[in-house]
Design an enzyme around this catalytic site. Structure first.
Site, PDB file in Angstrom:
ATOM      1  N   TYR A   1       0.839  -1.207   0.000  1.00 15.12           N
ATOM      2  CA  TYR A   1       0.000   0.000   0.000  1.00 15.12           C
ATOM      3  C   TYR A   1       0.876   1.260   0.000  1.00 15.12           C
ATOM      4  CZ  TYR A   1      -4.037   2.910   1.329  1.00 15.12           C
ATOM      5  OH  TYR A   1      -5.041   3.861   1.373  1.00 15.12           O
TER       6      TYR A   1
ATOM      7  N   LYS B   1       0.977   4.051  -2.884  1.00  9.04           N
ATOM      8  CA  LYS B   1       0.563   5.435  -2.595  1.00  9.04           C
ATOM      9  C   LYS B   1       1.731   6.422  -2.731  1.00  9.04           C
ATOM     10  CE  LYS B   1      -3.851   4.634  -1.855  1.00  9.04           C
ATOM     11  NZ  LYS B   1      -4.889   5.154  -2.783  1.00  9.04           N
TER      12      LYS B   1
HETATM   13  N1  NAD Z   1     -10.677   5.235   4.442  1.00 17.42           N
HETATM   14  C1  NAD Z   1      -9.440   5.579   4.796  1.00 17.42           C
HETATM   15  O1  NAD Z   1      -9.098   5.630   5.983  1.00 17.42           O
HETATM   16  C2  NAD Z   1      -8.424   5.950   3.742  1.00 17.42           C
HETATM   17  C3  NAD Z   1      -7.237   6.563   4.163  1.00 17.42           C
HETATM   18  C4  NAD Z   1      -6.307   6.914   3.194  1.00 17.42           C
HETATM   19  C5  NAD Z   1      -6.557   6.665   1.862  1.00 17.42           C
HETATM   20  N2  NAD Z   1      -7.699   6.040   1.486  1.00 17.42           N
HETATM   21  C6  NAD Z   1      -7.901   5.810   0.048  1.00 17.42           C
HETATM   22  O2  NAD Z   1      -9.134   6.401  -0.329  1.00 17.42           O
HETATM   23  C7  NAD Z   1      -9.664   5.720  -1.469  1.00 17.42           C
HETATM   24  C8  NAD Z   1     -11.109   5.349  -1.198  1.00 17.42           C
HETATM   25  O3  NAD Z   1     -11.142   4.512  -0.058  1.00 17.42           O
HETATM   26  P1  NAD Z   1     -12.449   4.265   0.814  1.00 17.42           P
HETATM   27  O4  NAD Z   1     -12.070   4.472   2.220  1.00 17.42           O
HETATM   28  O5  NAD Z   1     -13.608   5.003   0.252  1.00 17.42           O
HETATM   29  O6  NAD Z   1     -12.596   2.681   0.599  1.00 17.42           O
HETATM   30  P2  NAD Z   1     -13.813   1.828   0.047  1.00 17.42           P
HETATM   31  O7  NAD Z   1     -13.372   0.411   0.107  1.00 17.42           O
HETATM   32  O8  NAD Z   1     -15.075   2.239   0.724  1.00 17.42           O
HETATM   33  O9  NAD Z   1     -13.907   2.301  -1.492  1.00 17.42           O
HETATM   34  C9  NAD Z   1     -13.020   1.869  -2.489  1.00 17.42           C
HETATM   35  C10 NAD Z   1     -13.820   1.633  -3.760  1.00 17.42           C
HETATM   36  O10 NAD Z   1     -12.916   1.266  -4.817  1.00 17.42           O
HETATM   37  C11 NAD Z   1     -13.560   0.256  -5.575  1.00 17.42           C
HETATM   38  N3  NAD Z   1     -12.583  -0.562  -6.299  1.00 17.42           N
HETATM   39  C12 NAD Z   1     -11.697  -1.460  -5.763  1.00 17.42           C
HETATM   40  N4  NAD Z   1     -11.043  -2.086  -6.739  1.00 17.42           N
HETATM   41  C13 NAD Z   1     -11.497  -1.564  -7.918  1.00 17.42           C
HETATM   42  C14 NAD Z   1     -11.191  -1.819  -9.281  1.00 17.42           C
HETATM   43  N5  NAD Z   1     -10.282  -2.748  -9.639  1.00 17.42           N
HETATM   44  N6  NAD Z   1     -11.829  -1.111 -10.237  1.00 17.42           N
HETATM   45  C15 NAD Z   1     -12.756  -0.188  -9.887  1.00 17.42           C
HETATM   46  N7  NAD Z   1     -13.102   0.083  -8.618  1.00 17.42           N
HETATM   47  C16 NAD Z   1     -12.481  -0.592  -7.641  1.00 17.42           C
HETATM   48  C17 NAD Z   1     -14.300  -0.581  -4.543  1.00 17.42           C
HETATM   49  O11 NAD Z   1     -15.336  -1.359  -5.141  1.00 17.42           O
HETATM   50  C18 NAD Z   1     -14.816   0.480  -3.596  1.00 17.42           C
HETATM   51  O12 NAD Z   1     -16.139   0.904  -3.934  1.00 17.42           O
HETATM   52  C19 NAD Z   1      -8.730   4.546  -1.725  1.00 17.42           C
HETATM   53  O13 NAD Z   1      -7.810   4.899  -2.747  1.00 17.42           O
HETATM   54  C20 NAD Z   1      -8.017   4.378  -0.394  1.00 17.42           C
HETATM   55  O14 NAD Z   1      -6.765   3.769  -0.554  1.00 17.42           O
HETATM   56  C21 NAD Z   1      -8.656   5.681   2.393  1.00 17.42           C
END
Ligand code: NAD
Length: 266
Positions: free
Chosen positions: A159, A163
């Site tokens: 990850y 990132k």
């Molecule tokens: N939630 C956190 O604490 C956090 C912190 C830092 C970064 N992020 C980043 O934020 C972004 C969104 O995360 P989130 O928290 O909403 O998670 P989440 O799991 O709710 O949403 C991620 C979405 O990406 C979709 N996805 C996964 N693989 C895919 C693919 N191959 N093609 C198309 N869609 C795909 C999933 O179906 C899901 O709907 C991500 O990039 C994550 O790494 C999240």
């Protein structure tokens, strides 16, 4: 003109749109007046997401698409432009967190999966959308990195690598696209919760059995929150406004920047 909003007349494309951050941000961009294209691999969740975004009265379309497959992404973007017109705003946000395992034990298959979705997938979306933005002469892009893309946390090698890659991609893309009136910035959220992602992270860090965290999830949670200057978790609702700012003209002299959303520098 009365009723004109920040993004009236603009089309915004959001990936990972059925997930927490993607959906909350798509709703904010619709509230700001944009027509929205929701992209996600989770076909079953897209219909519900569409209803949630459509409440703001702008046009909303969905496309099921796997970001790891360039042809699928390119076809989805082409279809979106046929239906709604040129994509002006991109929230490049789909992601997968991967395993929590020390690097010496990290599964090569999971490492490849994380890089495929989080880095190569983000490149595919950036490639397909930016080529069209260059032709249209306008674009505002926000990529979702993570605090794990600014400093590598233990047990999250894939990850962090993906990132950190997003931060580099954002910087280079900002330079390549600046001559075309396209700005490219990023966000680096951390420690968002409560909720599934937070619980999963705390439990898996406890299970990883390393010197950095207790084996008790509650202790892990306390220690992590204790490392945040603001001494609390961030809420998903604290993200969309930052994306809207980076896409709007209040940030008109900013490009290539990844902004931490993390309660202070960790
Ligand atoms: N939630 C956190 O604490 C956090 C912190 C830092 C970064 N992020 C980043 O934020 C972004 C969104 O995360 P989130 O928290 O909403 O998670 P989440 O799991 O709710 O949403 C991620 C979405 O990406 C979709 N996805 C996964 N693989 C895919 C693919 N191959 N093609 C198309 N869609 C795909 C999933 O179906 C899901 O709907 C991500 O990039 C994550 O790494 C999240």
């Amino acid at each position: 003109m009365s009723g004109e909003k920040r993004f009236s007349g603009r089309v915004a494309l959001v990936t990972g749109a059925a997930g927490n951050i993607g959906l909350a941000t798509a709703r904010r961009l619709a509230e700001d007046g944009a027509d929205i294209v929701l992209l996600d691999i989770a076909a079953d969740k897209l219909a519900e997401a569409k209803d949630a975004v459509a409440t703001f009265g702008t046009r909303v379309e969905t496309a099921t698409c796997d970001v790891t497959d360039f042809a699928s992404v390119d076809a989805a973007v082409a279809r979106a432009e046929e239906l709604l017109g040129p994509v002006a705003l991109l929230f490049n946000n789909a992601g997968y967190q991967g395993a929590f395992t020390p690097i010496q034990d990290y599964s090569p298959e999971d490492f490849a999966k994380v890089i495929q979705i989080d880095l190569i997938g983000a490149f595919h979306v950036l490639r397909a959308v930016s080529a069209r933005m260059v032709a249209h002469g306008f674009g505002r892009i926000v990529n979702t990195a993570s605090m794990a893309g600014l400093q590598g946390p233990p047990n999250m090698g894939a990850y962090a690598a993906a990132k950190f890659g997003i931060v580099g991609l954002t910087q280079t893309a900002s330079k390549d696209l600046a001559p075309h009136n396209i700005r490219v910035n990023g966000i680096a959220p951390a420690l968002m919760g409560p909720g599934f992602m937070w619980d999963r992270q705390v439990e898996l860090q406890a299970k990883a059995g390393t010197q950095y965290f207790s084996s008790d999830p509650e202790e892990v949670s306390k220690a992590m929150i204790g490392s945040v200057p603001m001494r609390r978790l961030g809420d998903i609702s604290e993200i969309p406004g930052v994306v809207s700012f980076l896409m709007g003209e209040d940030s008109s002299y900013m490009t290539g920047v990844t902004l931490p959303i993390s309660g202070g520098i960790l």
